[in-house]
Design a protein around this motif. Structure first.
Motif, PDB file in Angstrom:
ATOM      1  N   THR A  41     -12.810  -4.449  19.764  1.00 32.05           N
ATOM      2  CA  THR A  41     -11.573  -4.991  20.309  1.00 32.05           C
ATOM      3  C   THR A  41     -10.984  -4.002  21.300  1.00 32.05           C
ATOM      4  O   THR A  41     -10.838  -2.816  20.998  1.00 32.05           O
ATOM      5  N   ILE A  42     -10.659  -4.495  22.487  1.00 30.33           N
ATOM      6  CA  ILE A  42     -10.080  -3.673  23.550  1.00 30.33           C
ATOM      7  C   ILE A  42      -8.675  -4.187  23.823  1.00 30.33           C
ATOM      8  O   ILE A  42      -8.466  -5.379  24.050  1.00 30.33           O
ATOM      9  N   SER A  43      -7.704  -3.277  23.792  1.00 30.95           N
ATOM     10  CA  SER A  43      -6.316  -3.686  24.030  1.00 30.95           C
ATOM     11  C   SER A  43      -5.548  -2.524  24.630  1.00 30.95           C
ATOM     12  O   SER A  43      -6.063  -1.418  24.768  1.00 30.95           O
ATOM     13  N   ARG A  44      -4.294  -2.787  24.957  1.00 27.89           N
ATOM     14  CA  ARG A  44      -3.384  -1.734  25.399  1.00 27.89           C
ATOM     15  C   ARG A  44      -2.470  -1.366  24.235  1.00 27.89           C
ATOM     16  O   ARG A  44      -1.295  -1.686  24.222  1.00 27.89           O
ATOM     17  N   GLY A  45      -3.043  -0.743  23.216  1.00 29.47           N
ATOM     18  CA  GLY A  45      -2.218  -0.190  22.157  1.00 29.47           C
ATOM     19  C   GLY A  45      -2.104  -0.999  20.891  1.00 29.47           C
ATOM     20  O   GLY A  45      -1.309  -0.657  20.010  1.00 29.47           O
ATOM     21  N   ALA A  46      -2.871  -2.096  20.745  1.00 28.04           N
ATOM     22  CA  ALA A  46      -2.793  -2.887  19.513  1.00 28.04           C
ATOM     23  C   ALA A  46      -3.214  -2.034  18.322  1.00 28.04           C
ATOM     24  O   ALA A  46      -4.202  -1.306  18.377  1.00 28.04           O
ATOM     25  N   ASP A  47      -2.457  -2.138  17.234  1.00 30.97           N
ATOM     26  CA  ASP A  47      -2.670  -1.267  16.081  1.00 30.97           C
ATOM     27  C   ASP A  47      -2.069  -1.954  14.855  1.00 30.97           C
ATOM     28  O   ASP A  47      -0.874  -2.256  14.826  1.00 30.97           O
ATOM     29  N   LYS A  48      -2.896  -2.211  13.849  1.00 35.60           N
ATOM     30  CA  LYS A  48      -2.399  -2.905  12.657  1.00 35.60           C
ATOM     31  C   LYS A  48      -1.316  -2.099  11.937  1.00 35.60           C
ATOM     32  O   LYS A  48      -0.356  -2.673  11.402  1.00 35.60           O
ATOM     33  N   GLY A  49      -1.473  -0.779  11.911  1.00 29.34           N
ATOM     34  CA  GLY A  49      -0.480   0.051  11.239  1.00 29.34           C
ATOM     35  C   GLY A  49       0.877  -0.011  11.918  1.00 29.34           C
ATOM     36  O   GLY A  49       1.916  -0.127  11.258  1.00 29.34           O
ATOM     37  N   VAL A  50       0.878   0.055  13.245  1.00 34.89           N
ATOM     38  CA  VAL A  50       2.130  -0.054  13.998  1.00 34.89           C
ATOM     39  C   VAL A  50       2.752  -1.427  13.776  1.00 34.89           C
ATOM     40  O   VAL A  50       3.965  -1.560  13.569  1.00 34.89           O
ATOM     41  N   ALA A  51       1.920  -2.465  13.813  1.00 34.79           N
ATOM     42  CA  ALA A  51       2.429  -3.826  13.614  1.00 34.79           C
ATOM     43  C   ALA A  51       3.038  -3.989  12.224  1.00 34.79           C
ATOM     44  O   ALA A  51       4.074  -4.647  12.059  1.00 34.79           O
ATOM     45  N   MET A  52       2.415  -3.388  11.225  1.00 34.59           N
ATOM     46  CA  MET A  52       2.950  -3.454   9.871  1.00 34.59           C
ATOM     47  C   MET A  52       4.329  -2.798   9.805  1.00 34.59           C
ATOM     48  O   MET A  52       5.270  -3.343   9.209  1.00 34.59           O
ATOM     49  N   LYS A  53       4.469  -1.645  10.441  1.00 35.37           N
ATOM     50  CA  LYS A  53       5.764  -0.953  10.454  1.00 35.37           C
ATOM     51  C   LYS A  53       6.821  -1.779  11.191  1.00 35.37           C
ATOM     52  O   LYS A  53       7.980  -1.841  10.765  1.00 35.37           O
ATOM     53  N   GLU A  54       6.426  -2.404  12.298  1.00 30.25           N
ATOM     54  CA  GLU A  54       7.365  -3.246  13.046  1.00 30.25           C
ATOM     55  C   GLU A  54       7.834  -4.416  12.181  1.00 30.25           C
ATOM     56  O   GLU A  54       9.016  -4.771  12.176  1.00 30.25           O
ATOM     57  N   TYR A  55       6.911  -5.000  11.462  1.00 30.16           N
ATOM     58  CA  TYR A  55       7.256  -6.136  10.605  1.00 30.16           C
ATOM     59  C   TYR A  55       8.207  -5.707   9.483  1.00 30.16           C
ATOM     60  O   TYR A  55       9.237  -6.349   9.249  1.00 30.16           O
ATOM     61  N   LEU A  56       7.878  -4.612   8.820  1.00 29.62           N
ATOM     62  CA  LEU A  56       8.724  -4.135   7.726  1.00 29.62           C
ATOM     63  C   LEU A  56      10.101  -3.723   8.244  1.00 29.62           C
ATOM     64  O   LEU A  56      11.119  -3.930   7.569  1.00 29.62           O
ATOM     65  N   GLY A  57      10.133  -3.155   9.459  1.00 28.83           N
ATOM     66  CA  GLY A  57      11.411  -2.790  10.058  1.00 28.83           C
ATOM     67  C   GLY A  57      12.277  -4.006  10.332  1.00 28.83           C
ATOM     68  O   GLY A  57      13.497  -3.987  10.111  1.00 28.83           O
ATOM     69  N   ALA A  58      11.649  -5.086  10.803  1.00 27.82           N
ATOM     70  CA  ALA A  58      12.390  -6.323  11.056  1.00 27.82           C
ATOM     71  C   ALA A  58      12.933  -6.905   9.759  1.00 27.82           C
ATOM     72  O   ALA A  58      14.073  -7.394   9.702  1.00 27.82           O
ATOM     73  N   MET A  59      12.132  -6.849   8.705  1.00 26.33           N
ATOM     74  CA  MET A  59      12.589  -7.360   7.414  1.00 26.33           C
ATOM     75  C   MET A  59      13.731  -6.510   6.863  1.00 26.33           C
ATOM     76  O   MET A  59      14.689  -7.033   6.276  1.00 26.33           O
ATOM     77  N   GLN A  60      13.653  -5.204   7.084  1.00 26.77           N
ATOM     78  CA  GLN A  60      14.723  -4.313   6.618  1.00 26.77           C
ATOM     79  C   GLN A  60      16.039  -4.640   7.315  1.00 26.77           C
ATOM     80  O   GLN A  60      17.111  -4.611   6.701  1.00 26.77           O
ATOM     81  N   LYS A  61      15.971  -4.967   8.613  1.00 28.01           N
ATOM     82  CA  LYS A  61      17.182  -5.350   9.339  1.00 28.01           C
ATOM     83  C   LYS A  61      17.802  -6.611   8.746  1.00 28.01           C
ATOM     84  O   LYS A  61      19.012  -6.826   8.851  1.00 28.01           O
ATOM     85  N   LYS A  62      16.967  -7.435   8.128  1.00 27.95           N
ATOM     86  CA  LYS A  62      17.461  -8.647   7.468  1.00 27.95           C
ATOM     87  C   LYS A  62      17.940  -8.359   6.042  1.00 27.95           C
ATOM     88  O   LYS A  62      18.376  -9.270   5.340  1.00 27.95           O
ATOM     89  N   GLY A  63      17.803  -7.093   5.624  1.00 28.77           N
ATOM     90  CA  GLY A  63      18.222  -6.715   4.284  1.00 28.77           C
ATOM     91  C   GLY A  63      17.177  -6.939   3.217  1.00 28.77           C
ATOM     92  O   GLY A  63      17.489  -6.963   2.024  1.00 28.77           O
ATOM     93  N   VAL A  64      15.906  -7.083   3.635  1.00 29.02           N
ATOM     94  CA  VAL A  64      14.809  -7.322   2.690  1.00 29.02           C
ATOM     95  C   VAL A  64      13.882  -6.111   2.697  1.00 29.02           C
ATOM     96  O   VAL A  64      13.338  -5.746   3.741  1.00 29.02           O
ATOM     97  N   LEU A  65      13.717  -5.495   1.535  1.00 32.68           N
ATOM     98  CA  LEU A  65      12.868  -4.311   1.412  1.00 32.68           C
ATOM     99  C   LEU A  65      11.636  -4.638   0.574  1.00 32.68           C
ATOM    100  O   LEU A  65      11.713  -5.389  -0.400  1.00 32.68           O
ATOM    101  N   PHE A  66      10.514  -4.050   0.965  1.00 35.08           N
ATOM    102  CA  PHE A  66       9.257  -4.278   0.259  1.00 35.08           C
ATOM    103  C   PHE A  66       8.576  -2.954  -0.055  1.00 35.08           C
ATOM    104  O   PHE A  66       8.757  -1.959   0.659  1.00 35.08           O
ATOM    105  N   THR A  67       7.763  -2.960  -1.094  1.00 36.65           N
ATOM    106  CA  THR A  67       6.754  -1.931  -1.297  1.00 36.65           C
ATOM    107  C   THR A  67       5.495  -2.429  -0.600  1.00 36.65           C
ATOM    108  O   THR A  67       4.974  -3.495  -0.936  1.00 36.65           O
ATOM    109  N   SER A  68       5.023  -1.692   0.393  1.00 33.52           N
ATOM    110  CA  SER A  68       3.902  -2.171   1.203  1.00 33.52           C
ATOM    111  C   SER A  68       2.564  -1.890   0.531  1.00 33.52           C
ATOM    112  O   SER A  68       2.332  -0.822  -0.033  1.00 33.52           O
TER     113      SER A  68
END
Length: 273
Positions: A189-216
């Motif tokens: 896979t060739i991309s400009r910076g795609a990264d599952k770990g970064v995406a996971m952090k972005e998702y968890l950060g968005a959920m935290q802004k909604k007041g929802v916390l998870f153990t990943s």
């Protein structure tokens, strides 16, 4: 009083949740119960079109990390609103939000093609294959091959018989041009910076802004799952049936090496939560 955060399970698909025949090797009801009890997020190099179709086939519905972390596929408007660039799409009569995390493929396709020609390689791009050829090469049905070609944020490179040494010269050249190269299954896979770990952090950060916390929780079987496992609280590594554990995943600190072969390790992971 102890406050136990619910689990968000970030799961790779091919070779992790599905076996080599792209089938779920355990009762579908187990997966459906997991979706009811936890937040399950598919994290795959597959496209939005593929994952929407797959979830419908499995009888589940949830958010996804698509194209190796190139974007998030989101089901709830309140989550999509956390990302300024999210857009609403209709995919197979299913309304979903896609929040890009990297630049779109049309911005860099020409650069990748030029670099491939410079190295005089016979590699092919998945997007350029006709549905019948891709189906024969991958084992997909033709409709699934069509869905796989609907890539928005990355390019899948088909080695097409080129040696590992020649492929490495290409990938080294692409890295000098700030491309991200990851290996997962049959493709690069060739991309400009795609990264599952970064995406996971972005998702968890968005959920935290909604007041929802998870153990990943993260579970995967290939190199493109590495950053996701490294970033998770709980980490599980699938044992590939013919190759064993991917060496880089097996060395992740704190990772649990599952004993069952292939996708059967998914239920083993559930039992340990």
């Amino acid at each position: 009083m102890n406050c136990v955060m619910p689990y968000a399970i970030f799961t790779d698909i091919d070779g992790t949740l599905l076996n080599e025949c792209y089938a779920l090797p355990f009762d579908r009801a187990i997966l459906q119960r997991a979706f009811e009890q936890h937040r399950v997020v598919f994290a795959s190099s597959r496209t939005a079109d593929e994952l929407v179709h797959l979830q419908r086939r499995l009888g589940v519905s949830g958010d996804c990390i698509i194209e190796n972390g190139g974007a998030l596929l989101l089901r709830e408007t309140s989550t999509a609103e956390q990302f300024a660039t999210s857009q609403l799409f209709n995919i197979e009569n299913d309304s979903v939000w896609i929040a890009p995390l990297v630049e779109p493929v049309e911005n860099f396709m020409d650069d990748v093609q030029r670099e491939t020609k410079r190295h005089n390689l016979a590699c092919r791009f998945l997007q350029d294959l006709d549905d019948e050829t891709l189906a024969a090469m991958s084992g997909y049905e033709q409709d699934d091959a069509r869905r796989a070609k609907s890539r928005r944020f990355g390019i899948l490179l088909v080695p097409n018989g080129e040696s590992n040494a020649r492929i490495k010269k290409l990938t080294d050249g692409l890295k000098l041009l700030d491309f991200t190269i990851t290996f997962g299954g049959k493709w690069l896979t060739i991309s400009r910076g795609a990264d599952k770990g970064v995406a996971m952090k972005e998702y968890l950060g968005a959920m935290q802004k909604k007041g929802v916390l998870f153990t990943s929780v993260a579970i995967g079987n290939e190199e493109n799952d590495l950053t996701m496992l490294e970033a998770a609280h709980k980490k599980f590594v699938i044992k590939n049936p013919t190759r064993g554990y991917a060496s880089r995943l097996a060395s992740v600190t704190g990772a649990t090496l599952l004993k069952q072969d292939g996708a059967l390790g998914w239920t083993e992971m559930l039992a340990q939560l």
